[in-house]
Design a protein around this motif. Structure first.
Motif, short mmCIF file in Angstrom:
data_model
loop_
_atom_site.label_atom_id
_atom_site.label_comp_id
_atom_site.label_asym_id
_atom_site.label_seq_id
_atom_site.Cartn_x
_atom_site.Cartn_y
_atom_site.Cartn_z
N THR A 100 0.81 -1.20 0.00
CA THR A 100 0.00 0.00 0.00
C THR A 100 0.85 1.26 0.00
OG1 THR A 100 -0.17 -0.05 2.40
CG2 THR A 100 -1.94 -1.12 1.16
N GLN A 101 2.16 1.11 -0.02
CA GLN A 101 3.06 2.25 -0.08
C GLN A 101 2.98 2.89 -1.46
OE1 GLN A 101 7.12 1.22 0.66
NE2 GLN A 101 7.86 3.30 0.43
N ARG A 102 2.91 4.21 -1.49
CA ARG A 102 2.86 4.92 -2.77
C ARG A 102 4.19 4.76 -3.49
NH1 ARG A 102 -0.43 10.08 -0.83
NH2 ARG A 102 -2.47 9.11 -0.91
N ILE A 103 4.10 4.72 -4.80
CA ILE A 103 5.33 4.58 -5.59
C ILE A 103 6.03 5.94 -5.68
CG2 ILE A 103 4.53 2.55 -6.83
CD1 ILE A 103 3.92 4.27 -9.21
N ASP A 104 7.34 5.90 -5.74
CA ASP A 104 8.11 7.14 -5.82
C ASP A 104 8.20 7.61 -7.27
OD1 ASP A 104 10.21 5.71 -7.12
OD2 ASP A 104 11.20 5.32 -5.21
N GLY A 105 8.78 8.78 -7.45
CA GLY A 105 8.86 9.38 -8.78
C GLY A 105 9.62 8.54 -9.79
N HIS A 106 10.70 7.92 -9.35
CA HIS A 106 11.49 7.08 -10.26
C HIS A 106 10.66 5.87 -10.70
CE1 HIS A 106 14.94 5.18 -12.07
NE2 HIS A 106 14.72 4.08 -11.36
N LYS A 134 9.26 4.84 -14.54
CA LYS A 134 9.44 3.53 -15.16
C LYS A 134 8.11 2.90 -15.52
CE LYS A 134 12.54 0.70 -13.56
NZ LYS A 134 13.38 -0.13 -12.67
N LEU A 135 7.11 3.06 -14.64
CA LEU A 135 5.78 2.50 -14.91
C LEU A 135 5.15 3.17 -16.12
CD1 LEU A 135 3.56 0.55 -13.97
CD2 LEU A 135 2.72 2.38 -12.48
N LYS A 136 5.27 4.48 -16.21
CA LYS A 136 4.71 5.19 -17.37
C LYS A 136 5.38 4.72 -18.66
CE LYS A 136 3.15 9.55 -15.40
NZ LYS A 136 3.35 11.01 -15.40
N TRP A 137 6.68 4.52 -18.62
CA TRP A 137 7.40 4.03 -19.80
C TRP A 137 6.90 2.63 -20.17
CZ3 TRP A 137 10.04 6.07 -23.58
CH2 TRP A 137 10.75 5.22 -24.43
N GLU A 187 -3.08 7.47 -20.52
CA GLU A 187 -2.67 8.84 -20.18
C GLU A 187 -3.69 9.48 -19.23
OE1 GLU A 187 -2.42 13.06 -22.50
OE2 GLU A 187 -1.60 11.31 -23.54
N ARG A 188 -4.96 9.30 -19.51
CA ARG A 188 -6.01 9.84 -18.64
C ARG A 188 -5.92 9.21 -17.25
NH1 ARG A 188 -12.10 8.18 -18.75
NH2 ARG A 188 -10.94 6.44 -17.98
N PHE A 189 -5.66 7.91 -17.19
CA PHE A 189 -5.49 7.20 -15.92
C PHE A 189 -4.39 7.87 -15.08
CE2 PHE A 189 -2.75 4.06 -13.81
CZ PHE A 189 -3.62 3.53 -12.87
N PHE A 190 -3.24 8.11 -15.70
CA PHE A 190 -2.14 8.72 -14.96
C PHE A 190 -2.48 10.15 -14.54
CE2 PHE A 190 0.63 5.33 -16.76
CZ PHE A 190 1.14 4.88 -15.56
N GLN A 191 -3.15 10.90 -15.38
CA GLN A 191 -3.53 12.27 -15.01
C GLN A 191 -4.42 12.27 -13.77
OE1 GLN A 191 -5.36 13.75 -18.59
NE2 GLN A 191 -3.42 14.33 -19.50
N ARG A 192 -5.30 11.31 -13.67
CA ARG A 192 -6.25 11.25 -12.56
C ARG A 192 -5.70 10.59 -11.30
NH1 ARG A 192 -11.94 9.70 -15.53
NH2 ARG A 192 -12.13 11.66 -16.66
N HIS A 193 -4.84 9.60 -11.46
CA HIS A 193 -4.50 8.75 -10.33
C HIS A 193 -3.03 8.67 -9.94
CE1 HIS A 193 -8.62 7.27 -10.46
NE2 HIS A 193 -8.46 7.00 -11.75
N ALA A 217 -1.71 8.95 -6.30
CA ALA A 217 -2.18 8.00 -5.29
C ALA A 217 -1.80 6.55 -5.61
CB ALA A 217 -3.69 8.12 -5.13
N LEU A 218 -1.03 6.32 -6.66
CA LEU A 218 -0.71 4.94 -7.05
C LEU A 218 0.21 4.27 -6.04
CD1 LEU A 218 -0.18 5.24 -10.91
CD2 LEU A 218 -2.17 4.38 -9.67
N THR A 219 -0.13 3.05 -5.72
CA THR A 219 0.64 2.25 -4.77
C THR A 219 1.40 1.15 -5.49
OG1 THR A 219 -1.15 0.66 -4.41
CG2 THR A 219 -1.15 2.64 -3.00
N GLN A 220 2.24 0.45 -4.75
CA GLN A 220 2.96 -0.70 -5.30
C GLN A 220 1.96 -1.75 -5.81
OE1 GLN A 220 6.18 -0.97 -5.75
NE2 GLN A 220 6.70 0.93 -4.73
N ARG A 221 0.87 -1.91 -5.09
CA ARG A 221 -0.17 -2.87 -5.48
C ARG A 221 -0.78 -2.49 -6.83
NH1 ARG A 221 -5.47 -2.74 -4.48
NH2 ARG A 221 -5.27 -0.91 -3.17
N HIS A 222 -1.08 -1.20 -7.00
CA HIS A 222 -1.61 -0.72 -8.28
C HIS A 222 -0.59 -0.94 -9.40
CE1 HIS A 222 -4.14 2.24 -5.76
NE2 HIS A 222 -4.97 1.31 -6.23
N ALA A 223 0.68 -0.62 -9.12
CA ALA A 223 1.72 -0.76 -10.13
C ALA A 223 1.86 -2.21 -10.57
CB ALA A 223 3.05 -0.23 -9.59
N SER A 224 1.80 -3.14 -9.64
CA SER A 224 1.90 -4.57 -10.00
C SER A 224 0.72 -5.00 -10.85
CB SER A 224 1.96 -5.42 -8.73
OG SER A 224 3.14 -5.17 -8.03
#
Length: 103
Positions: A3-9, A13-16, A30-36, A39-46
């Motif tokens: 549940t930890q938020r992902i850092d900028g780095h 990498k996730l956007k790429w 792109e819209r997803f990233f603009q909105r969320h 608040a993205l977490t490690q769980r969301h990123a996975s």
């Protein structure tokens, strides 16, 4: 950690990783990233990474509600992220929106 938020780095990498060959997918992502993104977490990123493993056509079918996730990716986290990625259904009432007055 999940549940930890992902850092900028990690976000960069996730956007790429989410860059697609199909414009329709790119626009929704792109819209997803603009909105969320804040608040993205490690769980969301996975979960998002699992969706990015799909072909462009399969991903678009999920995003446009033409199909639902198959058993191989049908997890609560993937369904949550998919809900965040999908465009709103036309004519549906969104929580927080005011209802029309009865005349």
């Amino acid at each position: 950690m999940e549940t930890q938020r992902i850092d900028g780095h990690a976000l960069g990498k996730l956007k790429w990783r989410c860059r697609r060959g199909m414009l329709e997918n790119d626009l929704l992502i792109e819209r997803f990233f603009q909105r969320h993104e804040s608040a993205l977490t490690q769980r969301h990123a996975s979960a998002l990474a699992r969706l990015m493993d799909l072909s462009d056509n399969d991903l678009l079918d999920l995003l446009l509600r033409r199909k639902e996730p198959g058993d191989d990716i049908n997890t609560p986290d993937v369904r949550e992220v998919l809900g965040m990625l999908r465009p709103p259904i036309r004519g549906s009432h969104r929580p927080g929106a005011s209802l029309p007055a009865n005349h």
